[in-house]
Design a protein around this motif. Structure first.
Motif, short mmCIF file in Angstrom:
data_model
loop_
_atom_site.label_atom_id
_atom_site.label_comp_id
_atom_site.label_asym_id
_atom_site.label_seq_id
_atom_site.Cartn_x
_atom_site.Cartn_y
_atom_site.Cartn_z
N LEU A 243 0.85 -1.19 0.00
CA LEU A 243 0.00 0.00 0.00
C LEU A 243 0.89 1.24 0.00
O LEU A 243 2.05 1.19 0.39
CB LEU A 243 -0.91 0.00 1.22
CG LEU A 243 -1.92 -1.14 1.26
CD1 LEU A 243 -2.79 -1.04 2.51
CD2 LEU A 243 -2.81 -1.12 0.02
N LYS A 244 0.25 2.35 -0.42
CA LYS A 244 1.00 3.61 -0.50
C LYS A 244 1.52 3.98 0.89
O LYS A 244 0.74 4.23 1.81
CB LYS A 244 0.05 4.69 -1.04
CG LYS A 244 0.75 5.96 -1.37
CD LYS A 244 0.10 6.87 -2.35
CE LYS A 244 -1.35 7.12 -2.33
NZ LYS A 244 -1.78 8.07 -3.34
N ASP A 245 2.86 3.97 1.07
CA ASP A 245 3.45 4.29 2.37
C ASP A 245 4.98 4.29 2.25
O ASP A 245 5.52 3.96 1.20
CB ASP A 245 3.02 3.23 3.42
CG ASP A 245 3.10 3.78 4.85
OD1 ASP A 245 3.61 4.92 5.03
OD2 ASP A 245 2.64 3.08 5.75
N ASN A 266 2.13 4.84 -5.73
CA ASN A 266 0.83 4.46 -6.33
C ASN A 266 0.47 3.09 -5.81
O ASN A 266 1.31 2.20 -5.80
CB ASN A 266 0.97 4.34 -7.85
CG ASN A 266 0.64 5.64 -8.54
OD1 ASN A 266 -0.33 6.29 -8.18
ND2 ASN A 266 1.45 6.01 -9.51
N ASP A 267 -0.76 2.92 -5.38
CA ASP A 267 -1.14 1.56 -5.01
C ASP A 267 -2.52 1.23 -5.53
O ASP A 267 -3.21 2.07 -6.11
CB ASP A 267 -1.03 1.34 -3.49
CG ASP A 267 -2.07 2.11 -2.71
OD1 ASP A 267 -3.11 2.46 -3.29
OD2 ASP A 267 -1.85 2.36 -1.52
N ASP A 268 -2.94 -0.02 -5.34
CA ASP A 268 -4.23 -0.48 -5.87
C ASP A 268 -5.42 0.22 -5.25
O ASP A 268 -6.50 0.22 -5.79
CB ASP A 268 -4.38 -1.99 -5.63
CG ASP A 268 -3.75 -2.76 -6.76
OD1 ASP A 268 -3.68 -2.20 -7.86
OD2 ASP A 268 -3.33 -3.91 -6.54
N MET A 269 -5.21 0.77 -4.06
CA MET A 269 -6.32 1.38 -3.35
C MET A 269 -6.48 2.86 -3.67
O MET A 269 -7.31 3.53 -3.09
CB MET A 269 -6.17 1.20 -1.83
CG MET A 269 -6.13 -0.25 -1.40
SD MET A 269 -7.60 -1.15 -1.95
CE MET A 269 -8.76 -0.61 -0.72
N ASP A 270 -5.68 3.38 -4.59
CA ASP A 270 -5.85 4.76 -5.01
C ASP A 270 -7.27 4.97 -5.52
O ASP A 270 -7.86 4.08 -6.11
CB ASP A 270 -4.90 5.08 -6.17
CG ASP A 270 -3.53 5.49 -5.65
OD1 ASP A 270 -3.39 5.54 -4.42
OD2 ASP A 270 -2.64 5.73 -6.48
N ILE A 271 -7.79 6.18 -5.37
CA ILE A 271 -9.14 6.49 -5.86
C ILE A 271 -9.20 6.23 -7.37
O ILE A 271 -10.17 5.69 -7.89
CB ILE A 271 -9.54 7.95 -5.51
CG1 ILE A 271 -10.93 8.28 -6.04
CG2 ILE A 271 -8.56 8.96 -6.05
CD1 ILE A 271 -12.05 7.72 -5.25
N GLU A 272 -8.10 6.54 -8.06
CA GLU A 272 -8.07 6.30 -9.51
C GLU A 272 -8.29 4.82 -9.79
O GLU A 272 -8.98 4.44 -10.70
CB GLU A 272 -6.72 6.73 -10.10
CG GLU A 272 -6.50 8.21 -10.13
CD GLU A 272 -5.75 8.68 -8.89
OE1 GLU A 272 -4.96 9.60 -9.01
OE2 GLU A 272 -5.97 8.10 -7.82
#
Lengths: 500, 319
Positions: A243-245, A266-272
């Motif tokens: 995750l983004k961190d 960038n991670d899979d849980m981004d709003i995009e």
């Protein structure tokens, strides 16, 4: 007696066209006559609707909602950078290799994503002003060395078509001297897309000993799961889908401890990524699924709430009914009039929306998807126009017709989801279990709003998976059946109403 | 032109109570008739008319318009009729001419034909100058005229008028009456329902009386009057010193004089019964001229026509 008299006494009076047969009307004549009537009523209604101030108000709402939605989503898609899985990794170590006093030599190692050496990669070293400083090619064990490099330089590397661009080496002299010449363990972390899911959310750590040789079996702790794991046979450690961190790693080998860190941007849980906005097709799908599905029923209610009730209240329906046209055809003409009057501006504005998406994401949604989207949206509009026309036929007052229309919209847009939840609870399906999804998807087929979403997903070039629990043709069937049933119902109800 | 056979309409009945609005009516309207359809409020007049125009579907029975069954060949039947509803509703946002053109379209007129026809009709109903005015600005009388024009777009064989003169001022009533007479002279059969009995009496050659869904009587006004004992007569009373057998014999030879009766002692003089269809004023003039020199004078002039109102009350009360 009258019939006999008629044939000899009355010359064929009245209007031209469609000459009556003495035996009565045939199916074909009646069909032609009705078709003509449908077109006349539809044409008059289209003109009246398009000229009405109400249409202007509705279109302002539509333009504002849909175009701003498309603009916003397209912006998000344009900002999103899709990661490319690397063909090789480039590792750089600033060390003292020529035994002068300064650690100003650079070892470059090229490996694949498992850490295995890759040779024959061309490494170019540039000055910051862009002029080429030196160029080397890695040997069969994937190594090359640049001696006495200028502190303000950067490199790029390429093998065949694949180019890794502009990796900054080091920027200031001060930074250079921070490197210790007597390191016992050389550790470097890289963030890349190692599992080829187009997200750069994986970490690779290459561990070398003081002789700059790979270290298999070094313990790596920290990171995402805090477990202790070891480097592989090539001295490489990998961790996927973080995750983004910021992550810290502690590497231990022969009681020597080194620390390094990696930052996932960038991670899979981004709003995009939640909206899956990776291109213009996704933007179009999400704009349709979030904005059009909400606003189109309002348009349909706004246009058709009084198509029938106004005729009833003003009594103009009585004049209309005495014309040579069947009652069903009047209802059909009214429906076609309302739908066409809505479909024309909706199509134009939607195409403007597609233009905005293309401009913002500098890529056009695929033509087939746009066409499919327009067809599905028009059928969706038709379903709500028909629902509203039925209310307009049944309701005693125009106010009642509007209230019924808004209620059905709320029902499908909000309450239907709650009902699905409730039914799942009643049959004992665990929340978000497979059974839960299967039943929910099946029930959603009874809602035009839900089915519209299914259809958009199904025809989308990027997200074409069939929702579980239903077959791929079920949403199309549901839409078609819903349309046909409502169309027939609207005509029959109009026929059955007394108009006195 | 219009023939009905046991035409019946029942409202409701699916859940609530049913209402028998039209009960097995048999009617026959001949070509060139001006047929008056009379009845109190709620008698079933408008329901019947709406079945003719297929606005309503009959529950049972049949109706034929120019030989075409309204349920089997509704579209042809509708091409034969022009219908003017009691409360004409229009698309108020349109210009009068555009509304007429819209109706013309249903009969397959070309663009140019529609335009010409709309113009013609606006002239026919005396509203030529208002062709390009929006309907929302129209008064009740103008709407009625536009309704008549709307009924006429297809040059119908039968014109069905539901309360055509309702709510019109005396001038309006007069001009409507003249328009209807003119249309009838041009070979159009008229079927009209009305509350205005004097108008019906002046216009219609035949009336049908309906009450509580049933037809009570269909005939000419004179025949109906005779049936219920309302006689029509015209009589003159003469008196004077010069009355003699010779004079009375002379009077009998004057055209239009049917009979001479001797009055009672109290009333004195003689009564002259006049033939039907004689203009009483003309006859009085002739008599005066010939009798005054013989010292005989007209003392009274009486004319009694069967009163439709009386007739209507008698028939509907009887039911």
């Amino acid at each position: 007696m009258e019939a006999e008299k008629k044939s000899e006494e009355t010359p064929e009076k009245g209007a031209p066209a469609v000459k009556a047969k003495e035996s009565g009307e045939t199916f074909v004549e009646a069909f032609k006559q009705n078709l003509m009537g449908i077109l006349i009523i539809a044409r008059t209604d289209i003109i009246a609707h398009l000229k009405s101030p109400r249409m202007a108000i509705l279109m302002v709402i539509f333009i504002f909602t849909v175009l701003s939605g498309a603009y916003f989503f397209a912006g998000m898609a344009a900002d999103y950078t899709e990661a490319q899985p690397p063909e090789f990794l480039v590792w750089t170590y600033i060390v003292n290799l020529d035994d002068d006093t300064y650690p100003d030599d650079m070892l470059v190692i090229t490996t694949d994503t498992t850490g295995k050496s890759i040779g024959d990669v061309t490494i170019s070293l540039f000055h910051l002003n862009g002029t080429l400083y030196e160029k080397e090619t890695t040997d069969e064990v994937g190594r090359t060395i640049f001696y006495d490099i200028d502190p303000q330089s950067y490199l790029n590397s390429h093998k065949g078509d694949y180019v890794e661009m502009y990796r900054p080496v080091i920027t200031t002299e001060k930074q250079m001297y921070q490197f210790l010449s007597e390191m016992e363990l050389y550790v470097q972390t890289q963030v890349a897309d190692l599992d080829e899911d187009n997200v750069a959310d994986d970490v690779a750590i290459l561990v070398l000993n003081e002789r700059l040789e790979p270290v298999p079996g070094a313990t790596v702790s920290g990171g995402f799961d805090q477990d202790e794991e070891s480097t592989n046979a090539y001295g490489l450690y990998r961790e996927y889908n973080l995750l983004k961190d910021n992550y810290e790693y502690e590497i231990t080998w022969n009681e020597v401890v080194a620390v390094d860190e990696a930052e996932i941007l960038n991670d899979d849980m981004d709003i995009e990524n939640l909206l899956n906005l990776q291109g213009p097709d996704d933007v179009l799908m999400q704009t349709a699924g979030l904005f059009i599905v909400m606003i189109v029923p309002i348009m349909a209610i706004g246009i058709s709430f009084d198509t029938i009730s106004r005729e009833k209240i003003s009594k103009s329906v009585v004049f209309l009914l005495s014309r040579p046209i069947g009652k069903r055809s009047i209802a059909a003409g009214k429906f076609i009039g309302s739908l066409t009057a809505l479909a024309i501006p909706l199509t134009v504005i939607s195409l403007v929306g597609v233009g905005i998406i293309s401009m913002k994401t500098s890529e056009s949604p695929s033509g087939g998807f746009v066409a499919g989207f327009l067809v599905i949206t028009i059928v969706f509009t038709a379903i709500f126009v028909l629902l509203q026309q039925i209310f307009s036929t049944l309701a005693k007052t125009t106010g009642n017709a509007i209230m019924a229309g808004i209620s059905i919209w709320l029902f499908f847009y909000i309450f239907f989801g709650l009902i699905i939840l409730l039914i799942n609870q009643l049959v004992g399906n665990q929340f978000l279990s497979t059974e839960y999804y299967e039943l929910s998807n099946k029930l959603t087929l009874f809602s035009p709003t839900g089915t519209y979403g299914f259809l958009m997903v199904l025809i989308s070039p990027t997200a074409g998976d069939t929702p579980i629990g239903i077959t791929s043709w079920a949403p199309a069937l549901s839409f078609t059946l819903g349309f046909v049933i409502l169309f027939i119902l609207s005509m029959e109800l109009f026929r059955k109403r007394p108009y006195l | 032109m219009i023939v009905t056979n046991k035409l019946t309409k029942v409202y409701g009945g699916f859940f609530g109570s049913s209402v028998l609005a039209v009960d097995n009516i048999d009617l026959e309207v001949d070509r060139k008739d001006i047929f008056g359809f009379l009845g109190p409020n709620g008698a079933g007049k408008t329901t019947t008319i709406h079945m003719f125009t297929t606005v309503l579907e009959p529950t049972s029975g049949t109706a034929e318009i120019c030989g075409y069954d309204i349920t089997k060949s509704p579209l042809i039947a509708k091409r034969k009729i022009g219908f003017m509803p009691e409360m004409p509703g229009f698309y108020d946002w349109l210009k009068a001419e555009d509304q007429l053109k819209f109706y013309c379209d249903f009969y397959g007129y070309s663009r140019q034909e529609s335009k010409t026809r709309a113009k013609e009709l606006m002239e026919l109903v005396g509203m030529g100058e208002f062709r390009n005015r929006k309907i929302k600005t129209f008064s009740h009388g103008m709407r009625k005229r536009l309704a008549l024009a709307s009924a006429m777009v297809n040059d119908p064989e039968i014109l069905i008028l539901d309360e055509p003169m309702g709510g019109l001022d005396p001038m309006g009533v007069h001009s409507f009456r003249e328009m209807i007479k003119e249309l009838n002279r041009n070979d159009i059969t008229i079927f009209l329902s009305s509350h205005l009995l004097p108008e019906v009496q002046q216009l219609c050659n035949k009336v049908g009386i309906i009450n509580r869904g049933k037809i009570l009587a269909v005939d000419t006004i004179d025949n109906l009057s005779r049936k219920v004992g309302l006689e029509s007569f015209t009589r003159l009373t003469i008196d004077g010193k010069g009355l003699s057998e010779k004079v009375l014999d002379f009077i009998k030879t004057i055209p239009g004089v049917a009979e001479i009766r001797v009055n009672s002692q109290r009333e004195r003089g003689y009564t002259i019964i006049v033939n039907e269809g004689i203009d009483i004023q003309d006859l009085a003039g002739v008599l005066n001229e010939k009798l005054v020199k013989r010292d005989v004078y007209l003392s009274r002039l009486e004319q009694a026509k069967p009163n439709l109102e009386e007739l209507f009350m008698k028939i509907t009360r009887g039911s």
